[in-house]
Design a protein around this motif. Structure first.
Motif, PDB file in Angstrom:
ATOM      1  N   LYS A 380     -12.199  -4.245   1.576  1.00 53.24           N
ATOM      2  CA  LYS A 380     -11.335  -3.727   0.520  1.00 53.24           C
ATOM      3  C   LYS A 380     -10.847  -2.317   0.821  1.00 53.24           C
ATOM      4  CE  LYS A 380     -11.640  -7.222  -2.439  1.00 53.24           C
ATOM      5  NZ  LYS A 380     -10.440  -8.018  -2.849  1.00 53.24           N
ATOM      6  N   SER A 381     -11.703  -1.495   1.420  1.00 57.19           N
ATOM      7  CA  SER A 381     -11.304  -0.114   1.706  1.00 57.19           C
ATOM      8  C   SER A 381     -10.113  -0.079   2.669  1.00 57.19           C
ATOM      9  CB  SER A 381     -12.487   0.660   2.291  1.00 57.19           C
ATOM     10  OG  SER A 381     -12.931   0.047   3.496  1.00 57.19           O
ATOM     11  N   ARG A 382     -10.124  -0.946   3.672  1.00 58.59           N
ATOM     12  CA  ARG A 382      -9.005  -0.969   4.601  1.00 58.59           C
ATOM     13  C   ARG A 382      -7.774  -1.599   3.959  1.00 58.59           C
ATOM     14  NH1 ARG A 382     -10.183  -4.075   9.497  1.00 58.59           N
ATOM     15  NH2 ARG A 382     -12.223  -3.096   9.192  1.00 58.59           N
ATOM     16  N   GLN A 383      -7.977  -2.540   3.066  1.00 58.85           N
ATOM     17  CA  GLN A 383      -6.852  -3.090   2.325  1.00 58.85           C
ATOM     18  C   GLN A 383      -6.151  -1.989   1.529  1.00 58.85           C
ATOM     19  OE1 GLN A 383      -7.672  -6.573  -0.059  1.00 58.85           O
ATOM     20  NE2 GLN A 383      -9.082  -7.438   1.469  1.00 58.85           N
ATOM     21  N   ARG A 384      -6.955  -1.126   0.887  1.00 57.41           N
ATOM     22  CA  ARG A 384      -6.368  -0.029   0.109  1.00 57.41           C
ATOM     23  C   ARG A 384      -5.615   0.937   1.026  1.00 57.41           C
ATOM     24  NH1 ARG A 384     -11.284  -0.707  -2.849  1.00 57.41           N
ATOM     25  NH2 ARG A 384     -12.360   0.839  -1.555  1.00 57.41           N
ATOM     26  N   SER A 385      -6.175   1.196   2.215  1.00 57.60           N
ATOM     27  CA  SER A 385      -5.491   2.082   3.161  1.00 57.60           C
ATOM     28  C   SER A 385      -4.157   1.497   3.600  1.00 57.60           C
ATOM     29  CB  SER A 385      -6.377   2.324   4.389  1.00 57.60           C
ATOM     30  OG  SER A 385      -7.566   2.992   4.037  1.00 57.60           O
ATOM     31  N   LEU A 386      -4.149   0.193   3.894  1.00 56.60           N
ATOM     32  CA  LEU A 386      -2.917  -0.460   4.333  1.00 56.60           C
ATOM     33  C   LEU A 386      -1.872  -0.428   3.230  1.00 56.60           C
ATOM     34  CD1 LEU A 386      -1.663  -2.116   6.717  1.00 56.60           C
ATOM     35  CD2 LEU A 386      -2.298  -4.147   5.427  1.00 56.60           C
ATOM     36  N   ASN A 387      -2.288  -0.759   2.003  1.00 55.80           N
ATOM     37  CA  ASN A 387      -1.346  -0.752   0.886  1.00 55.80           C
ATOM     38  C   ASN A 387      -0.804   0.652   0.629  1.00 55.80           C
ATOM     39  OD1 ASN A 387      -1.343  -3.515   0.195  1.00 55.80           O
ATOM     40  ND2 ASN A 387      -3.304  -3.310  -0.847  1.00 55.80           N
ATOM     41  N   ALA A 388      -1.667   1.668   0.761  1.00 50.40           N
ATOM     42  CA  ALA A 388      -1.215   3.052   0.546  1.00 50.40           C
ATOM     43  C   ALA A 388      -0.231   3.474   1.635  1.00 50.40           C
ATOM     44  CB  ALA A 388      -2.415   3.992   0.510  1.00 50.40           C
ATOM     45  N   LEU A 389      -0.476   3.037   2.865  1.00 57.01           N
ATOM     46  CA  LEU A 389       0.447   3.354   3.952  1.00 57.01           C
ATOM     47  C   LEU A 389       1.797   2.685   3.729  1.00 57.01           C
ATOM     48  CD1 LEU A 389       1.123   4.580   6.689  1.00 57.01           C
ATOM     49  CD2 LEU A 389       0.061   2.587   7.773  1.00 57.01           C
ATOM     50  N   VAL A 390       1.780   1.420   3.319  1.00 62.58           N
ATOM     51  CA  VAL A 390       3.025   0.704   3.032  1.00 62.58           C
ATOM     52  C   VAL A 390       3.806   1.431   1.940  1.00 62.58           C
ATOM     53  CG1 VAL A 390       3.987  -1.405   2.050  1.00 62.58           C
ATOM     54  CG2 VAL A 390       2.218  -1.553   3.799  1.00 62.58           C
ATOM     55  N   ALA A 391       3.096   1.830   0.871  1.00 61.71           N
ATOM     56  CA  ALA A 391       3.760   2.525  -0.236  1.00 61.71           C
ATOM     57  C   ALA A 391       4.311   3.875   0.223  1.00 61.71           C
ATOM     58  CB  ALA A 391       2.774   2.720  -1.392  1.00 61.71           C
ATOM     59  N   GLY A 392       3.556   4.590   1.048  1.00 62.55           N
ATOM     60  CA  GLY A 392       4.016   5.886   1.530  1.00 62.55           C
ATOM     61  C   GLY A 392       5.239   5.773   2.413  1.00 62.55           C
ATOM     62  N   LEU A 393       5.258   4.791   3.299  1.00 63.34           N
ATOM     63  CA  LEU A 393       6.414   4.577   4.171  1.00 63.34           C
ATOM     64  C   LEU A 393       7.638   4.144   3.368  1.00 63.34           C
ATOM     65  CD1 LEU A 393       4.626   2.746   7.122  1.00 63.34           C
ATOM     66  CD2 LEU A 393       5.593   5.051   7.182  1.00 63.34           C
ATOM     67  N   ALA A 394       7.430   3.269   2.393  1.00 62.79           N
ATOM     68  CA  ALA A 394       8.541   2.786   1.571  1.00 62.79           C
ATOM     69  C   ALA A 394       9.086   3.889   0.671  1.00 62.79           C
ATOM     70  CB  ALA A 394       8.095   1.591   0.732  1.00 62.79           C
ATOM     71  N   GLY A 395       8.194   4.731   0.154  1.00 59.47           N
ATOM     72  CA  GLY A 395       8.613   5.766  -0.785  1.00 59.47           C
ATOM     73  C   GLY A 395       9.043   7.062  -0.142  1.00 59.47           C
ATOM     74  N   GLY A 396       8.790   7.231   1.158  1.00 61.25           N
ATOM     75  CA  GLY A 396       9.226   8.430   1.849  1.00 61.25           C
ATOM     76  C   GLY A 396       8.216   9.553   1.886  1.00 61.25           C
ATOM     77  N   SER A 397       7.022   9.367   1.306  1.00 67.35           N
ATOM     78  CA  SER A 397       6.006  10.416   1.391  1.00 67.35           C
ATOM     79  C   SER A 397       5.356  10.456   2.772  1.00 67.35           C
ATOM     80  CB  SER A 397       4.934  10.215   0.313  1.00 67.35           C
ATOM     81  OG  SER A 397       4.274   8.966   0.484  1.00 67.35           O
ATOM     82  N   VAL A 398       5.514   9.378   3.549  1.00 64.54           N
ATOM     83  CA  VAL A 398       5.097   9.339   4.946  1.00 64.54           C
ATOM     84  C   VAL A 398       6.340   9.022   5.769  1.00 64.54           C
ATOM     85  CG1 VAL A 398       3.620   8.249   6.669  1.00 64.54           C
ATOM     86  CG2 VAL A 398       2.775   8.551   4.335  1.00 64.54           C
ATOM     87  N   VAL A 399       6.718   9.918   6.662  1.00 61.43           N
ATOM     88  CA  VAL A 399       7.928   9.742   7.466  1.00 61.43           C
ATOM     89  C   VAL A 399       7.527   9.562   8.926  1.00 61.43           C
ATOM     90  CG1 VAL A 399      10.112  10.759   8.215  1.00 61.43           C
ATOM     91  CG2 VAL A 399       9.270  11.157   5.879  1.00 61.43           C
ATOM     92  N   LEU A 400       7.799   8.368   9.434  1.00 60.99           N
ATOM     93  CA  LEU A 400       7.532   8.049  10.838  1.00 60.99           C
ATOM     94  C   LEU A 400       8.806   7.467  11.432  1.00 60.99           C
ATOM     95  CD1 LEU A 400       4.077   6.202  10.441  1.00 60.99           C
ATOM     96  CD2 LEU A 400       4.456   8.638  10.878  1.00 60.99           C
ATOM     97  N   ASP A 401       9.484   8.238  12.262  1.00 63.82           N
ATOM     98  CA  ASP A 401      10.692   7.765  12.933  1.00 63.82           C
ATOM     99  C   ASP A 401      10.888   8.607  14.185  1.00 63.82           C
ATOM    100  OD1 ASP A 401      12.048  10.189  12.309  1.00 63.82           O
ATOM    101  OD2 ASP A 401      12.836   9.374  10.444  1.00 63.82           O
ATOM    102  N   PRO A 402      11.873   8.283  15.027  1.00 70.09           N
ATOM    103  CA  PRO A 402      12.029   9.018  16.286  1.00 70.09           C
ATOM    104  C   PRO A 402      12.245  10.513  16.108  1.00 70.09           C
ATOM    105  CG  PRO A 402      13.307   6.995  16.348  1.00 70.09           C
ATOM    106  CD  PRO A 402      12.826   7.147  14.948  1.00 70.09           C
ATOM    107  N   GLY A 403      12.752  10.937  14.946  1.00 66.73           N
ATOM    108  CA  GLY A 403      13.050  12.346  14.747  1.00 66.73           C
ATOM    109  C   GLY A 403      12.099  13.072  13.826  1.00 66.73           C
ATOM    110  N   CYS A 404      10.972  12.464  13.482  1.00 65.54           N
ATOM    111  CA  CYS A 404      10.071  13.106  12.531  1.00 65.54           C
ATOM    112  C   CYS A 404       9.297  14.241  13.190  1.00 65.54           C
ATOM    113  CB  CYS A 404       9.111  12.094  11.905  1.00 65.54           C
ATOM    114  SG  CYS A 404       7.827  11.495  13.023  1.00 65.54           S
ATOM    115  N   ASP A 405       8.775  15.127  12.360  1.00 66.43           N
ATOM    116  CA  ASP A 405       7.940  16.232  12.820  1.00 66.43           C
ATOM    117  C   ASP A 405       6.534  15.689  13.065  1.00 66.43           C
ATOM    118  OD1 ASP A 405       5.887  18.410  12.312  1.00 66.43           O
ATOM    119  OD2 ASP A 405       7.708  19.614  12.332  1.00 66.43           O
ATOM    120  N   TRP A 406       6.045  15.820  14.305  1.00 63.78           N
ATOM    121  CA  TRP A 406       4.757  15.210  14.658  1.00 63.78           C
ATOM    122  C   TRP A 406       3.599  15.765  13.837  1.00 63.78           C
ATOM    123  CZ3 TRP A 406       6.139  16.319  20.427  1.00 63.78           C
ATOM    124  CH2 TRP A 406       7.047  15.354  20.875  1.00 63.78           C
ATOM    125  N   ASP A 407       3.545  17.066  13.649  1.00 64.35           N
ATOM    126  CA  ASP A 407       2.443  17.662  12.901  1.00 64.35           C
ATOM    127  C   ASP A 407       2.512  17.291  11.423  1.00 64.35           C
ATOM    128  OD1 ASP A 407       1.362  18.840  15.166  1.00 64.35           O
ATOM    129  OD2 ASP A 407       2.524  20.689  14.916  1.00 64.35           O
TER     130      ASP A 407
END
Length: 495
Positions: A380-407
């Motif tokens: 369940k803990s990893r399920q929550r992590s995966l769901n939170a990552l999906v939500a962050g990527l979809a909502g823009g609070s996590v930005v991962l793309d070729p031009g993102c700031d690595w730090d």
């Protein structure tokens, strides 16, 4: 580098292949620009000018050499080892952001105004984003003209031109040849070109030598997600989710190039598909600099000498890689593949693959917004992590793309419960291409380090790794090659 006249002049005099893509040489007497390795007799130094990019040379009024074809050389490794705004913008331009979103969209992605970004780009690379995108379109057009029998109207459309006239004018200006003349020259030199208008294209992806392709292809094969990726007939094949549709790419390695075969739904995606294929295989790396830096450590010297030119197994989609890294936390490679296969089969778009066994495109975050727990057969803990990552990527609070700031990306990932330093560093290394990422807690890295007499515990190993900066990602790849593991076998061993 282009500002160091003496160094550039020496590279041209010696026709050094290692510097192809680092800069171009413009000749005042002929109005032509060339690769440093151009086979023609070098001009007098007083007639040479050096530019950082083909776009800068074109902007200054020079056209591409018909013999060495500088617009088809490997991309500059400089943009993949830097994290500043210009490097981030260059990576986004290569991915087609200007063609899709315009300069305004590009500036927004890197957090600058259009005016600020254009000033920075002019200062650093000698051309504005539009000129750089134009040069990229011209390069894509040349590839399609010379390697396919696509009608020129389709070539113009696929290359990103808004009209046939713009396409014709740009090709003539850049190449000093009409599209018809370019195609006829290619037929004379290389024989019959590819198939016509089928969405299929075959081309050679240039690469800097040395190229230890066994490591990267072995890793991609060992971690391949069934239905999304496969090895067939000596090539690594996988599906692609592209801006205007889907595609399939087949990549077969050779010592000095990678043979690439592409099938796409929409010709407009060819440029992005090629850029992502190059990124997947880390083809724009600078192996000479990496070998020199890592080979000076006596612990790594033998590994580096055995297989110089290691590349980082990267990704065609940063979101996909991040999700797969989370799925692979604290489980075996086989288990991670199984988890990813379930997600792809349940949520990914089905595709038709007449030439192989690919069945699905890995789903995007929008398709994973509401994952059914039955497809997540892990704690369940990893399920929550995966769901939170999906939500962050979809909502823009996590930005991962070729031009993102690595730090900034690392900080955003570490803020998600259940994502720790190992996950963040693996995503930075394989997803974002940070050359200095270092998963110091990775079990394989620690095991290899112990074999080589390096500190086996994460903390002292990370401290020792400071000597490898800024190439710690490549040190990681070299360490992995010391292990008897499936990731080091290419072609894969029969099961």
């Amino acid at each position: 580098m282009h500002t160091d006249f003496d160094r550039c002049h020496r590279a041209v005099q010696s026709k050094d292949l290692r510097f192809d893509g680092w800069f171009v040489t413009a000749v005042l007497t002929t109005n032509i620009y060339c690769r440093p390795s151009c086979p023609v007799r070098p001009p007098y130094a007083r007639n040479m000018r050096f530019y950082p990019t083909a776009a800068a040379a074109q902007r200054a009024g020079f056209r591409a050499c018909k013999r060495c074809r500088p617009d088809a050389s490997p991309g500059s490794p400089e943009w993949n080892v830097r994290g500043d705004v210009v490097a981030r913008a260059m990576r986004l331009i290569a991915d087609g952001t200007v063609d899709r979103d315009g300069v305004t969209g590009l500036a927004a992605r890197v957090g600058y105004t259009v005016r600020q970004l254009e000033r920075l780009m002019h200062s650093e690379v000698g051309a504005a984003p539009l000129a750089l995108a134009r040069a990229q379109r011209a390069q894509m057009a040349r590839i399609l003209i010379e390697t396919t029998e696509m009608p020129f109207s389709d070539v113009a459309f696929a290359s990103g031109f808004s009209s046939i006239r713009q396409f014709n004018d740009t090709v003539r200006a850049v190449c000093d040849l009409t599209p018809t003349m370019l195609r006829n020259r290619a037929r004379t030199r290389f024989g019959q070109t590819g198939s016509a208008g089928t969405g299929v294209m075959s081309l050679r992806l240039p690469v800097r030598a040395p190229f230890a392709f066994e490591g990267i292809f072995g890793h991609l094969a060992a971690t391949a997600v069934p239905g999304v990726e496969e090895v067939r007939d000596g090539a690594f094949r996988r599906t692609l989710r592209l801006p205007n549709g889907t595609g399939i790419v087949s990549l077969a390695p050779y010592p000095d190039h990678v043979q690439c075969r592409l099938v796409v739904d929409d010709f407009r995606d060819l440029s992005a598909a090629i850029a992502r294929s190059r990124r997947l295989l880390d083809l724009d790396a600078d192996p000479e600099a990496i070998v020199e830096a890592l080979g000076s450590d006596p612990h790594l010297a033998a590994l580096v000498a055995k297989a110089p030119g290691q590349r980082i197994p990267r990704t065609v989609d940063e979101h996909e890689l991040a999700l797969r890294v989370v799925l692979g936390q604290q489980v075996s490679t086989a288990a991670a593949r199984t988890h990813a296969r379930r997600l792809a089969g349940a949520y990914g778009k089905a595709i038709d693959d007449p030439e192989g066994g690919l069945t699905h495109v890995f789903p995007g975050v929008d398709e994973l917004a509401e994952i059914d727990p039955q497809h997540l057969a892990f704690p369940k803990s990893r399920q929550r992590s995966l769901n939170a990552l999906v939500a962050g990527l979809a909502g823009g609070s996590v930005v991962l793309d070729p031009g993102c700031d690595w730090d900034a990306a690392r900080a955003q990932l570490l803020a998600i419960p259940g994502i720790g330093p190992w996950t963040a560093e693996m995503i930075a290394m394989r997803g974002l291409g940070d050359p200095d990422a270092f998963p110091g807690t990775d079990l394989g890295v620690c095991a290899a380090a112990e074999q080589l007499g390096l500190p086996a515990a994460p903390r002292p190993l990370i401290k020792h790794s400071a000597a490898w900066r800024p190439w710690r990602s490549y040190a990681t790849q070299h360490l992995w090659t010391a292990l008897d593991h499936a990731v080091n076998h290419w072609p894969p061993k029969e099961k």
